[in-house]
Design a protein around this motif. Structure first.
Motif, PDB file in Angstrom:
ATOM      1  N   MET A 186      72.184  18.647 -58.296  1.00  0.00           N
ATOM      2  CA  MET A 186      73.286  17.939 -57.651  1.00  0.00           C
ATOM      3  C   MET A 186      73.194  18.065 -56.122  1.00  0.00           C
ATOM      4  O   MET A 186      73.448  17.110 -55.385  1.00  0.00           O
ATOM      5  CB  MET A 186      74.640  18.477 -58.131  1.00  0.00           C
ATOM      6  CG  MET A 186      75.802  17.635 -57.637  1.00  0.00           C
ATOM      7  SD  MET A 186      77.393  18.200 -58.254  1.00  0.00           S
ATOM      8  CE  MET A 186      77.860  19.332 -56.970  1.00  0.00           C
ATOM      9  N   THR A 187      72.790  19.256 -55.670  1.00  0.00           N
ATOM     10  CA  THR A 187      72.616  19.456 -54.218  1.00  0.00           C
ATOM     11  C   THR A 187      71.544  18.497 -53.692  1.00  0.00           C
ATOM     12  O   THR A 187      71.713  17.861 -52.642  1.00  0.00           O
ATOM     13  CB  THR A 187      72.214  20.921 -53.935  1.00  0.00           C
ATOM     14  OG1 THR A 187      73.122  21.776 -54.616  1.00  0.00           O
ATOM     15  CG2 THR A 187      72.235  21.231 -52.449  1.00  0.00           C
ATOM     16  N   ARG A 188      70.460  18.390 -54.432  1.00  0.00           N
ATOM     17  CA  ARG A 188      69.383  17.455 -54.037  1.00  0.00           C
ATOM     18  C   ARG A 188      69.901  16.018 -53.996  1.00  0.00           C
ATOM     19  O   ARG A 188      69.614  15.262 -53.061  1.00  0.00           O
ATOM     20  CB  ARG A 188      68.232  17.514 -55.034  1.00  0.00           C
ATOM     21  CG  ARG A 188      67.425  18.764 -54.980  1.00  0.00           C
ATOM     22  CD  ARG A 188      66.319  18.683 -56.044  1.00  0.00           C
ATOM     23  NE  ARG A 188      65.512  19.859 -56.008  1.00  0.00           N
ATOM     24  CZ  ARG A 188      64.607  20.107 -55.075  1.00  0.00           C
ATOM     25  NH1 ARG A 188      64.386  19.245 -54.117  1.00  0.00           N
ATOM     26  NH2 ARG A 188      63.916  21.223 -55.101  1.00  0.00           N
ATOM     27  N   ASP A 189      70.670  15.642 -55.048  1.00  0.00           N
ATOM     28  CA  ASP A 189      71.221  14.278 -55.106  1.00  0.00           C
ATOM     29  C   ASP A 189      72.053  13.989 -53.864  1.00  0.00           C
ATOM     30  O   ASP A 189      71.956  12.924 -53.250  1.00  0.00           O
ATOM     31  CB  ASP A 189      72.143  14.105 -56.326  1.00  0.00           C
ATOM     32  CG  ASP A 189      71.380  14.172 -57.640  1.00  0.00           C
ATOM     33  OD1 ASP A 189      70.138  14.102 -57.608  1.00  0.00           O
ATOM     34  OD2 ASP A 189      72.046  14.303 -58.683  1.00  0.00           O
ATOM     35  N   LEU A 190      72.901  14.961 -53.495  1.00  0.00           N
ATOM     36  CA  LEU A 190      73.813  14.746 -52.362  1.00  0.00           C
ATOM     37  C   LEU A 190      73.048  14.583 -51.050  1.00  0.00           C
ATOM     38  O   LEU A 190      73.526  13.945 -50.118  1.00  0.00           O
ATOM     39  CB  LEU A 190      74.802  15.911 -52.256  1.00  0.00           C
ATOM     40  CG  LEU A 190      75.903  15.912 -53.330  1.00  0.00           C
ATOM     41  CD1 LEU A 190      76.615  17.257 -53.382  1.00  0.00           C
ATOM     42  CD2 LEU A 190      76.912  14.783 -53.048  1.00  0.00           C
ATOM     43  N   ASN A 191      71.845  15.162 -51.003  1.00  0.00           N
ATOM     44  CA  ASN A 191      71.039  15.015 -49.791  1.00  0.00           C
ATOM     45  C   ASN A 191      70.489  13.596 -49.606  1.00  0.00           C
ATOM     46  O   ASN A 191      69.916  13.283 -48.568  1.00  0.00           O
ATOM     47  CB  ASN A 191      69.923  16.068 -49.761  1.00  0.00           C
ATOM     48  CG  ASN A 191      70.433  17.378 -49.174  1.00  0.00           C
ATOM     49  OD1 ASN A 191      70.652  17.492 -47.982  1.00  0.00           O
ATOM     50  ND2 ASN A 191      70.652  18.360 -50.038  1.00  0.00           N
ATOM     51  N   ASN A 220      77.034  17.280 -64.696  1.00  0.00           N
ATOM     52  CA  ASN A 220      76.490  15.995 -65.141  1.00  0.00           C
ATOM     53  C   ASN A 220      77.401  14.845 -64.726  1.00  0.00           C
ATOM     54  O   ASN A 220      76.921  13.790 -64.271  1.00  0.00           O
ATOM     55  CB  ASN A 220      76.359  15.990 -66.668  1.00  0.00           C
ATOM     56  CG  ASN A 220      74.911  16.059 -67.086  1.00  0.00           C
ATOM     57  OD1 ASN A 220      74.043  15.569 -66.374  1.00  0.00           O
ATOM     58  ND2 ASN A 220      74.656  16.654 -68.237  1.00  0.00           N
ATOM     59  N   ALA A 221      78.719  15.068 -64.893  1.00  0.00           N
ATOM     60  CA  ALA A 221      79.668  14.012 -64.521  1.00  0.00           C
ATOM     61  C   ALA A 221      79.599  13.725 -63.021  1.00  0.00           C
ATOM     62  O   ALA A 221      79.563  12.565 -62.594  1.00  0.00           O
ATOM     63  CB  ALA A 221      81.084  14.444 -64.917  1.00  0.00           C
ATOM     64  N   PHE A 222      79.549  14.789 -62.207  1.00  0.00           N
ATOM     65  CA  PHE A 222      79.451  14.590 -60.746  1.00  0.00           C
ATOM     66  C   PHE A 222      78.173  13.832 -60.390  1.00  0.00           C
ATOM     67  O   PHE A 222      78.184  12.900 -59.582  1.00  0.00           O
ATOM     68  CB  PHE A 222      79.460  15.944 -60.016  1.00  0.00           C
ATOM     69  CG  PHE A 222      80.839  16.480 -59.763  1.00  0.00           C
ATOM     70  CD1 PHE A 222      81.777  15.718 -59.063  1.00  0.00           C
ATOM     71  CD2 PHE A 222      81.226  17.738 -60.195  1.00  0.00           C
ATOM     72  CE1 PHE A 222      83.059  16.196 -58.820  1.00  0.00           C
ATOM     73  CE2 PHE A 222      82.501  18.222 -59.958  1.00  0.00           C
ATOM     74  CZ  PHE A 222      83.420  17.448 -59.271  1.00  0.00           C
ATOM     75  N   ARG A 223      77.061  14.223 -61.018  1.00  0.00           N
ATOM     76  CA  ARG A 223      75.789  13.556 -60.692  1.00  0.00           C
ATOM     77  C   ARG A 223      75.856  12.074 -61.081  1.00  0.00           C
ATOM     78  O   ARG A 223      75.342  11.208 -60.354  1.00  0.00           O
ATOM     79  CB  ARG A 223      74.622  14.228 -61.436  1.00  0.00           C
ATOM     80  CG  ARG A 223      74.353  15.646 -60.952  1.00  0.00           C
ATOM     81  CD  ARG A 223      73.065  16.162 -61.530  1.00  0.00           C
ATOM     82  NE  ARG A 223      71.912  15.493 -60.958  1.00  0.00           N
ATOM     83  CZ  ARG A 223      70.697  15.498 -61.486  1.00  0.00           C
ATOM     84  NH1 ARG A 223      70.491  16.127 -62.640  1.00  0.00           N
ATOM     85  NH2 ARG A 223      69.703  14.864 -60.907  1.00  0.00           N
ATOM     86  N   THR A 224      76.490  11.797 -62.230  1.00  0.00           N
ATOM     87  CA  THR A 224      76.596  10.406 -62.685  1.00  0.00           C
ATOM     88  C   THR A 224      77.412   9.585 -61.687  1.00  0.00           C
ATOM     89  O   THR A 224      77.011   8.482 -61.289  1.00  0.00           O
ATOM     90  CB  THR A 224      77.269  10.380 -64.081  1.00  0.00           C
ATOM     91  OG1 THR A 224      76.535  11.238 -64.950  1.00  0.00           O
ATOM     92  CG2 THR A 224      77.294   8.986 -64.671  1.00  0.00           C
ATOM     93  N   VAL A 225      78.532  10.170 -61.258  1.00  0.00           N
ATOM     94  CA  VAL A 225      79.410   9.465 -60.309  1.00  0.00           C
ATOM     95  C   VAL A 225      78.719   9.296 -58.952  1.00  0.00           C
ATOM     96  O   VAL A 225      78.788   8.230 -58.329  1.00  0.00           O
ATOM     97  CB  VAL A 225      80.746  10.238 -60.153  1.00  0.00           C
ATOM     98  CG1 VAL A 225      81.530   9.719 -58.971  1.00  0.00           C
ATOM     99  CG2 VAL A 225      81.556  10.145 -61.430  1.00  0.00           C
ATOM    100  N   ILE A 226      78.036  10.355 -58.523  1.00  0.00           N
ATOM    101  CA  ILE A 226      77.341  10.287 -57.224  1.00  0.00           C
ATOM    102  C   ILE A 226      76.324   9.140 -57.226  1.00  0.00           C
ATOM    103  O   ILE A 226      76.124   8.463 -56.221  1.00  0.00           O
ATOM    104  CB  ILE A 226      76.663  11.652 -56.918  1.00  0.00           C
ATOM    105  CG1 ILE A 226      77.738  12.694 -56.562  1.00  0.00           C
ATOM    106  CG2 ILE A 226      75.638  11.542 -55.783  1.00  0.00           C
ATOM    107  CD1 ILE A 226      77.254  14.133 -56.597  1.00  0.00           C
ATOM    108  N   HIS A 227      75.730   8.901 -58.402  1.00  0.00           N
ATOM    109  CA  HIS A 227      74.751   7.812 -58.507  1.00  0.00           C
ATOM    110  C   HIS A 227      75.410   6.463 -58.809  1.00  0.00           C
ATOM    111  O   HIS A 227      74.722   5.477 -59.096  1.00  0.00           O
ATOM    112  CB  HIS A 227      73.705   8.142 -59.578  1.00  0.00           C
ATOM    113  CG  HIS A 227      72.747   9.206 -59.127  1.00  0.00           C
ATOM    114  ND1 HIS A 227      71.838   9.015 -58.119  1.00  0.00           N
ATOM    115  CD2 HIS A 227      72.585  10.486 -59.530  1.00  0.00           C
ATOM    116  CE1 HIS A 227      71.143  10.118 -57.930  1.00  0.00           C
ATOM    117  NE2 HIS A 227      71.582  11.033 -58.771  1.00  0.00           N
ATOM    118  N   GLY A 228      76.749   6.429 -58.777  1.00  0.00           N
ATOM    119  CA  GLY A 228      77.463   5.153 -58.899  1.00  0.00           C
ATOM    120  C   GLY A 228      77.689   4.668 -60.322  1.00  0.00           C
ATOM    121  O   GLY A 228      78.043   3.510 -60.538  1.00  0.00           O
TER     122      GLY A 228
END
Ligand code: SF4
Length: 443
Positions: free
Chosen positions: A276-281, A216-224
């Protein structure tokens, strides 16, 4: 003159190394040398030509001892158990070929059995997540040739898949990865500092059971967006550092294992890993892959999806349709509720790897073990039927962890008279048909 056989596949883990070179004795009965395999793979081949192989089926006697019987008698016994049972369970299949799996599916359908494989206690939670969220994956060849960032999350290939790192992920020089290890960033996320973590550029020590929070933390950071100073035991600075590497990768692969599937959250851990993999794409190219355990545990998922529509936990006891609902139709759940009345253990060792309460319930009913070796499941069985070892004595198709099919070779003859899983299930099917005809049973 000893004979060297090349391009031999290893029947142990999901890496399915198919570059082994095996030297066998002039009479073709003993393995003399195995090249390229890790220590585990090596042992499989040497064990096969040991002197302590079981060569005939063994039936438990009233005094508890075993008596050798013929294959015809064993087939007859197994068929009668299946005809009599209302809800038999046929379980295992991590260590056999796809031909054996297809023959077993035919028997299960005929007998109205529940058909299940080791995914049930392993990557079954991955299946649940994939049903929900898809599977943005790739082949191991793509990782080898393209990946510049590798994440091992809750997996420890240094011990469980010993040649994974050298064949596909860290060390090999691929088409676009000519610098090998020097050109790749390796991130290991695990509560323990494992031998795999020793090879990593970055080790992230997540608190055990808190992987979901960290995703969750990684996804939050990835989304800024902002996160607290520490999540799941990991400092904000390290989360920001890793997220930055993930976003800037040219091609990345997340390899995950039991650290996600067996800890709190289970399928939800995998579900959020896929998210998260989808987000990174949105930023670059990312893929994810389950570190499947046995060399052909991906096989039943493929073969049975073709034949029944489902990969595991397949209940055919209603006879007119197949039904799947893990939690209800999964082996451990069925055993714990004492809902099955006969158990077939094939290509696995439920005696060693099921919870003891499940084993106690299953032991109340006929238990048949089909396995080349003596193991806990054979030692508590009413009937133990030996079979040839796939990849050593029996050729066939296996599916690697990335669902790539590989043709395995035969390097030795099985002990005289010992048959394959496929032939055994074909003969059991035939015998069930004969018994039903004799007794006038119609489906
Ligand atoms: S890594 Fe796995 S498949 Fe390869 S040799 Fe070792 S046990 Fe066999």
């Amino acid at each position: 003159m000893p004979k060297k056989i090349e391009n031999v596949g290893c029947p142990y883990c999901g890496v399915c190394c198919d570059d082994l070179v095996v030297t066998v004795s002039d009479d073709g009965r003993h393995v003399l040398e195995v090249e390229n395999a890790c220590a585990i793979g090596n042992e499989i081949f040497h064990h096969a030509s040991g002197d302590n192989r079981i060569k005939l089926p063994r039936l438990r006697q009233p005094d508890g001892t075993y008596k050798d019987i013929s294959y015809d008698e064993a087939v007859d016994y197994a068929a009668k158990v299946l005809v009599k049972a209302k809800k038999p369970l046929i379980y295992g299949f991590g260590s056999t070929n796809c031909e054996g799996m297809a023959a077993a599916a035919k028997v299960a359908e005929k007998a109205g059995a529940v058909l299940d494989n080791c995914a049930s206690i392993c990557h079954g939670s991955s299946f649940l997540a994939i049903f929900d969220n898809g599977y943005p994956s790739c082949t191991l060849g793509e990782t080898k040739n393209r990946a510049d960032v590798i994440v091992y999350w809750g997996s420890n290939p240094a011990h469980a898949h010993p040649r994974h790192m050298s064949r596909y992920s860290i060390f090999p020089r691929g088409f676009f990865t000519g610098k090998g290890h020097k050109g790749r960033k390796i991130i290991v996320i695990d509560p323990r500092y494992t031998d795999t973590a020793r090879v990593a550029d970055i080790y992230v020590q997540v608190k055990q059971g808190q992987d979901y929070d960290l995703f969750n933390a990684f996804r939050t950071v990835i989304h800024g967006e902002d996160i607290p100073d520490e999540v799941a035991g990991v400092k904000k600075e390290q989360i920001l550092e890793v997220a930055d590497i993930l976003k800037k990768a040219r091609f990345g692969t997340i390899f995950y294992g039991m650290g996600l599937c067996h800890s709190d959250g289970r399928n939800h851990n995998v579900d959020i890993a896929i998210s998260m993999t989808r987000d990174l794409n949105d930023f670059t190219k990312w893929t994810i892959m389950a570190m499947r355990g046995h060399y052909n545990i991906a096989g039943p998922g493929v073969v049975w999806a073709w034949t029944t529509g489902y990969p595991y936990c397949i209940d055919m006891s209603k006879k007119d349709h197949a039904y799947m609902n893990p939690g209800e139709t999964s082996s451990i759940d069925l055993a714990m509720r004492d809902e099955v009345d006969a158990f077939f253990n094939i290509g696995t060792d439920a005696g060693a790897h099921f919870p003891i309460e499940a084993v106690k319930h299953l032991k109340k009913h006929p238990w048949i073990t089909i396995d080349p070796n003596i193991c806990m499941a054979s030692e508590i069985a009413d009937l133990h039927i030996p079979v040839g070892i796939v990849g050593v004595e029996v050729p066939g198709i296996v599916y690697r962890m990335d669902n790539v099919p590989i043709q395995y070779r035969q390097v030795l003859n099985p002990p005289e008279g010992v048959i394959s899983d496929e032939e055994l299930f074909e003969r059991i099917h035939q015998r069930i048909c004969e018994i039903e005809a004799e007794e006038g049973i119609t489906q």
